[in-house]
Design a protein around this motif. Structure first.
Motif, PDB file in Angstrom:
ATOM      1  N   ASP A 285       0.822  -1.211   0.000  1.00 32.85           N
ATOM      2  CA  ASP A 285       0.000   0.000   0.000  1.00 32.85           C
ATOM      3  C   ASP A 285       0.856   1.262   0.000  1.00 32.85           C
ATOM      4  O   ASP A 285       0.375   2.351   0.337  1.00 32.85           O
ATOM      5  CB  ASP A 285      -0.951   0.008   1.197  1.00 32.85           C
ATOM      6  CG  ASP A 285      -0.223  -0.004   2.533  1.00 32.85           C
ATOM      7  OD1 ASP A 285       1.013  -0.235   2.532  1.00 32.85           O
ATOM      8  OD2 ASP A 285      -0.873   0.212   3.571  1.00 32.85           O
ATOM      9  N   ALA A 286       2.135   1.133  -0.403  1.00 34.44           N
ATOM     10  CA  ALA A 286       3.016   2.305  -0.446  1.00 34.44           C
ATOM     11  C   ALA A 286       2.561   3.276  -1.528  1.00 34.44           C
ATOM     12  O   ALA A 286       2.122   2.866  -2.608  1.00 34.44           O
ATOM     13  CB  ALA A 286       4.450   1.869  -0.703  1.00 34.44           C
ATOM     14  N   ASP A 287       2.658   4.568  -1.239  1.00 32.68           N
ATOM     15  CA  ASP A 287       2.278   5.603  -2.190  1.00 32.68           C
ATOM     16  C   ASP A 287       3.362   5.736  -3.258  1.00 32.68           C
ATOM     17  O   ASP A 287       4.495   6.136  -2.947  1.00 32.68           O
ATOM     18  CB  ASP A 287       2.110   6.933  -1.447  1.00 32.68           C
ATOM     19  CG  ASP A 287       1.588   8.045  -2.353  1.00 32.68           C
ATOM     20  OD1 ASP A 287       1.579   7.872  -3.584  1.00 32.68           O
ATOM     21  OD2 ASP A 287       1.200   9.103  -1.812  1.00 32.68           O
ATOM     22  N   PRO A 288       3.071   5.417  -4.516  1.00 30.85           N
ATOM     23  CA  PRO A 288       4.100   5.474  -5.565  1.00 30.85           C
ATOM     24  C   PRO A 288       4.543   6.891  -5.897  1.00 30.85           C
ATOM     25  O   PRO A 288       5.511   7.070  -6.644  1.00 30.85           O
ATOM     26  CB  PRO A 288       3.429   4.801  -6.762  1.00 30.85           C
ATOM     27  CG  PRO A 288       1.968   5.001  -6.538  1.00 30.85           C
ATOM     28  CD  PRO A 288       1.768   4.955  -5.058  1.00 30.85           C
ATOM     29  N   GLU A 289       3.837   7.890  -5.345  1.00 35.40           N
ATOM     30  CA  GLU A 289       4.209   9.281  -5.593  1.00 35.40           C
ATOM     31  C   GLU A 289       5.119   9.831  -4.501  1.00 35.40           C
ATOM     32  O   GLU A 289       5.385  11.033  -4.460  1.00 35.40           O
ATOM     33  CB  GLU A 289       2.939  10.147  -5.701  1.00 35.40           C
ATOM     34  CG  GLU A 289       2.002   9.744  -6.827  1.00 35.40           C
ATOM     35  CD  GLU A 289       2.704   9.767  -8.177  1.00 35.40           C
ATOM     36  OE1 GLU A 289       3.454  10.725  -8.443  1.00 35.40           O
ATOM     37  OE2 GLU A 289       2.513   8.813  -8.960  1.00 35.40           O
ATOM     38  N   MET A 290       5.606   8.968  -3.632  1.00 37.25           N
ATOM     39  CA  MET A 290       6.517   9.373  -2.563  1.00 37.25           C
ATOM     40  C   MET A 290       7.870   8.687  -2.742  1.00 37.25           C
ATOM     41  O   MET A 290       7.939   7.595  -3.306  1.00 37.25           O
ATOM     42  CB  MET A 290       5.950   8.983  -1.184  1.00 37.25           C
ATOM     43  CG  MET A 290       4.723   9.737  -0.758  1.00 37.25           C
ATOM     44  SD  MET A 290       4.104   9.111   0.848  1.00 37.25           S
ATOM     45  CE  MET A 290       5.537   9.417   1.913  1.00 37.25           C
ATOM     46  N   PRO A 291       8.948   9.300  -2.240  1.00 35.01           N
ATOM     47  CA  PRO A 291      10.233   8.588  -2.202  1.00 35.01           C
ATOM     48  C   PRO A 291      10.142   7.433  -1.208  1.00 35.01           C
ATOM     49  O   PRO A 291       9.375   7.484  -0.243  1.00 35.01           O
ATOM     50  CB  PRO A 291      11.222   9.654  -1.714  1.00 35.01           C
ATOM     51  CG  PRO A 291      10.524  10.965  -1.863  1.00 35.01           C
ATOM     52  CD  PRO A 291       9.057  10.687  -1.737  1.00 35.01           C
ATOM     53  N   LEU A 292      10.917   6.393  -1.464  1.00 35.20           N
ATOM     54  CA  LEU A 292      10.992   5.247  -0.566  1.00 35.20           C
ATOM     55  C   LEU A 292      12.406   5.149  -0.013  1.00 35.20           C
ATOM     56  O   LEU A 292      13.377   5.192  -0.775  1.00 35.20           O
ATOM     57  CB  LEU A 292      10.635   3.965  -1.322  1.00 35.20           C
ATOM     58  CG  LEU A 292      10.712   2.650  -0.526  1.00 35.20           C
ATOM     59  CD1 LEU A 292       9.668   2.615   0.587  1.00 35.20           C
ATOM     60  CD2 LEU A 292      10.531   1.445  -1.460  1.00 35.20           C
ATOM     61  N   HIS A 293      12.514   5.036   1.315  1.00 38.53           N
ATOM     62  CA  HIS A 293      13.802   4.852   1.961  1.00 38.53           C
ATOM     63  C   HIS A 293      13.815   3.480   2.624  1.00 38.53           C
ATOM     64  O   HIS A 293      12.879   3.114   3.327  1.00 38.53           O
ATOM     65  CB  HIS A 293      14.051   5.938   3.025  1.00 38.53           C
ATOM     66  CG  HIS A 293      14.289   7.292   2.437  1.00 38.53           C
ATOM     67  ND1 HIS A 293      14.736   8.368   3.193  1.00 38.53           N
ATOM     68  CD2 HIS A 293      14.146   7.768   1.168  1.00 38.53           C
ATOM     69  CE1 HIS A 293      14.854   9.427   2.410  1.00 38.53           C
ATOM     70  NE2 HIS A 293      14.490   9.093   1.183  1.00 38.53           N
ATOM     71  N   LEU A 294      14.876   2.714   2.377  1.00 38.79           N
ATOM     72  CA  LEU A 294      15.032   1.378   2.955  1.00 38.79           C
ATOM     73  C   LEU A 294      16.219   1.375   3.904  1.00 38.79           C
ATOM     74  O   LEU A 294      17.355   1.636   3.482  1.00 38.79           O
ATOM     75  CB  LEU A 294      15.250   0.341   1.851  1.00 38.79           C
ATOM     76  CG  LEU A 294      15.678  -1.062   2.312  1.00 38.79           C
ATOM     77  CD1 LEU A 294      14.548  -1.756   3.073  1.00 38.79           C
ATOM     78  CD2 LEU A 294      16.143  -1.912   1.136  1.00 38.79           C
ATOM     79  N   LEU A 295      15.972   1.091   5.177  1.00 39.13           N
ATOM     80  CA  LEU A 295      17.053   0.857   6.132  1.00 39.13           C
ATOM     81  C   LEU A 295      17.424  -0.616   6.019  1.00 39.13           C
ATOM     82  O   LEU A 295      16.618  -1.494   6.336  1.00 39.13           O
ATOM     83  CB  LEU A 295      16.583   1.195   7.550  1.00 39.13           C
ATOM     84  CG  LEU A 295      17.574   0.942   8.690  1.00 39.13           C
ATOM     85  CD1 LEU A 295      18.828   1.779   8.512  1.00 39.13           C
ATOM     86  CD2 LEU A 295      16.927   1.239  10.035  1.00 39.13           C
ATOM     87  N   LEU A 296      18.637  -0.898   5.533  1.00 34.21           N
ATOM     88  CA  LEU A 296      19.019  -2.256   5.157  1.00 34.21           C
ATOM     89  C   LEU A 296      20.260  -2.716   5.904  1.00 34.21           C
ATOM     90  O   LEU A 296      21.263  -1.996   5.980  1.00 34.21           O
ATOM     91  CB  LEU A 296      19.299  -2.313   3.646  1.00 34.21           C
ATOM     92  CG  LEU A 296      19.825  -3.624   3.081  1.00 34.21           C
ATOM     93  CD1 LEU A 296      18.776  -4.734   3.181  1.00 34.21           C
ATOM     94  CD2 LEU A 296      20.272  -3.443   1.624  1.00 34.21           C
ATOM     95  N   ALA A 297      20.188  -3.921   6.430  1.00 32.27           N
ATOM     96  CA  ALA A 297      21.368  -4.613   6.963  1.00 32.27           C
ATOM     97  C   ALA A 297      21.234  -6.073   6.574  1.00 32.27           C
ATOM     98  O   ALA A 297      20.219  -6.706   6.865  1.00 32.27           O
ATOM     99  CB  ALA A 297      21.457  -4.468   8.479  1.00 32.27           C
ATOM    100  N   SER A 298      22.242  -6.601   5.878  1.00 34.69           N
ATOM    101  CA  SER A 298      22.138  -7.968   5.383  1.00 34.69           C
ATOM    102  C   SER A 298      23.519  -8.512   5.034  1.00 34.69           C
ATOM    103  O   SER A 298      24.347  -7.787   4.472  1.00 34.69           O
ATOM    104  CB  SER A 298      21.248  -8.016   4.136  1.00 34.69           C
ATOM    105  OG  SER A 298      21.251  -9.307   3.553  1.00 34.69           O
TER     106      SER A 298
END
Length: 277
Positions: free
Chosen positions: A48-61
Motif C-alpha cells: 500500500d506504499a504511495d508510488p508518488e513518494m520517495p521510498l527509503h530502505l534501512l538495510l542490513a544484510s
C-alpha cells in the motif's frame, strides 16, 4: 496488556513515523539475509506504499540470493518516485546488488558494501559460492598430488554434493549480468552505454578481484567507483532518528544477521526469530 507487551514495536514505529514526517519519504526496514522466501515479507511493507513518494530502505544484510535481490529492488522501484537505501552497518553480496539498483545509497560511518559473491544456506548459516568452489578445487588438487588424502577430504566435504557445486559455479557465472540488471533498475536518465560502462567498471572490484566475502567497500571507495553514495550529516535530526532505530534493532538481537529478522514500516511489522517465532 497487548500495548505493554509490544511497547518496543510501537516505539520503533513511532520513530519511523517521525522520520517519514521529517523527510517526506516512506521508510521501511529490512534486516535479514536475502532469499526468495522473504519476498512476501517485503511485499507486506510495500503493497500500500504511495508510488508518488520517495521510498527509503534501512538495510542490513550479509547477502544471499542475487536473483531475489533483483526482484526486491524492482518491486521497490515500482512503489516510489526514487529509492534510497540506508546502510548503517553492512550490506554484503546480494544486499550490495540491491543497493546498486537504488538511486541513492546513504552509508553511515560503519557502513560497508561488499563483493557480489552469491551465498547459499548451509548448516544453518551462509556459505559463499567462491569459498565453496575454491574448497572443492583445492581438495581435487591435493588428492591428485596425494591420493591417500582422499578419505580426509571426502570426510571434510561430505555434505557438499555436485548439485551444490554446479549451482555455485552457475551463480558466479551470472554475477556480472546481475550487476548490469541491478544498475538498470535505477530511475532517472541513463543510457545503455552508461549502464554498460559502469557495470564493466564494477566488474573488477565487485566480482573478479575480490578474494573474500568479507572484503570491505567503504563509502569513499564506492564513490570512486561511480556509485551514488552519500555520507550523512551525523548531527542531523534525520541521522539521529536512523541511529536511534538501528540501536533498537541491534538490542533486539537482529545483528549480526542470521539471528532475529526484521521487516518493519509505519503500518506493518514482522519480527522473526531463528525458530520462526
Amino acid at each position: 496488556m497487548f500495548a505493554a507487551q509490544h511497547a518496543g514495536r510501537y516505539a520503533r514505529q513511532s520513530l519511523i513515523t517521525q522520520y517519514n514526517q521529517l523527510t517526506g519519504a516512506n521508510l521501511i526496514v529490512m534486516i535479514d539475509a536475502i532469499f526468495a522466501h522473504n519476498m512476501t515479507l517485503l511485499e507486506e511493507l510495500l503493497f500500500d506504499a504511495d508510488p508518488e513518494m520517495p521510498l527509503h530502505l534501512l538495510l542490513a544484510s550479509p547477502g544471499g540470493d542475487g536473483e531475489a535481490a533483483i526482484r526486491m529492488v524492482r518491486s521497490m522501484q515500482q512503489r516510489c518516485t526514487e529509492l534510497t537505501v540506508i546502510v548503517p552497518d553492512m550490506a554484503k553480496s546480494a544486499a550490495t546488488l540491491l543497493c546498486l539498483g537504488a538511486d541513492h545509497i546513504v552509508m553511515g560511518p560503519n557502513g560497508d558494501l561488499g563483493p557480489v559473491d552469491p551465498q547459499f544456506q548451509f548448516h544453518g548459516g551462509l556459505a559463499g559460492a567462491k569459498e565453496l568452489v575454491a574448497a572443492i578445487d583445492e581438495a581435487e588438487a591435493r588428492v591428485r598430488v596425494a591420493p591417500d588424502t582422499f578419505p580426509l577430504f571426502a570426510n571434510l566435504l561430505a555434505e557438499v554434493n555436485m548439485i551444490m557445486v554446479q549451482q555455485a559455479r552457475s551463480a558466479l557465472a551470472r554475477s556480472q549480468a546481475l550487476v548490469d540488471e541491478a544498475l538498470r533498475c535505477r530511475t532517472g536518465d541513463q543510457t545503455d552505454e552508461q549502464v554498460r560502462a559502469l557495470a564493466e567498471q564494477l566488474e573488477g572490484p565487485l566480482i573478479g578481484e575480490s578474494k573474500s566475502h568479507s572484503a570491505v567497500i567503504s563509502a569513499g571507495y564506492a564513490q570512486s567507483l561511480g556509485l551514488p553514495v552519500e555520507t550523512p550529516d551525523l548531527s542531523s535530526d534525520q541521522w539521529r532518528l536512523v541511529w536511534n532505530l538501528w540501536t533498537r534493532y541491534y538490542t533486539l538481537g537482529c545483528w549480526p544477521a542470521g539471528q532475529t529478522a526484521v521487516y518493519e514500516g509505519a503500518r506493518a511489522s514482522h519480527i522473526q526469530s531463528p525458530q520462526g517465532m
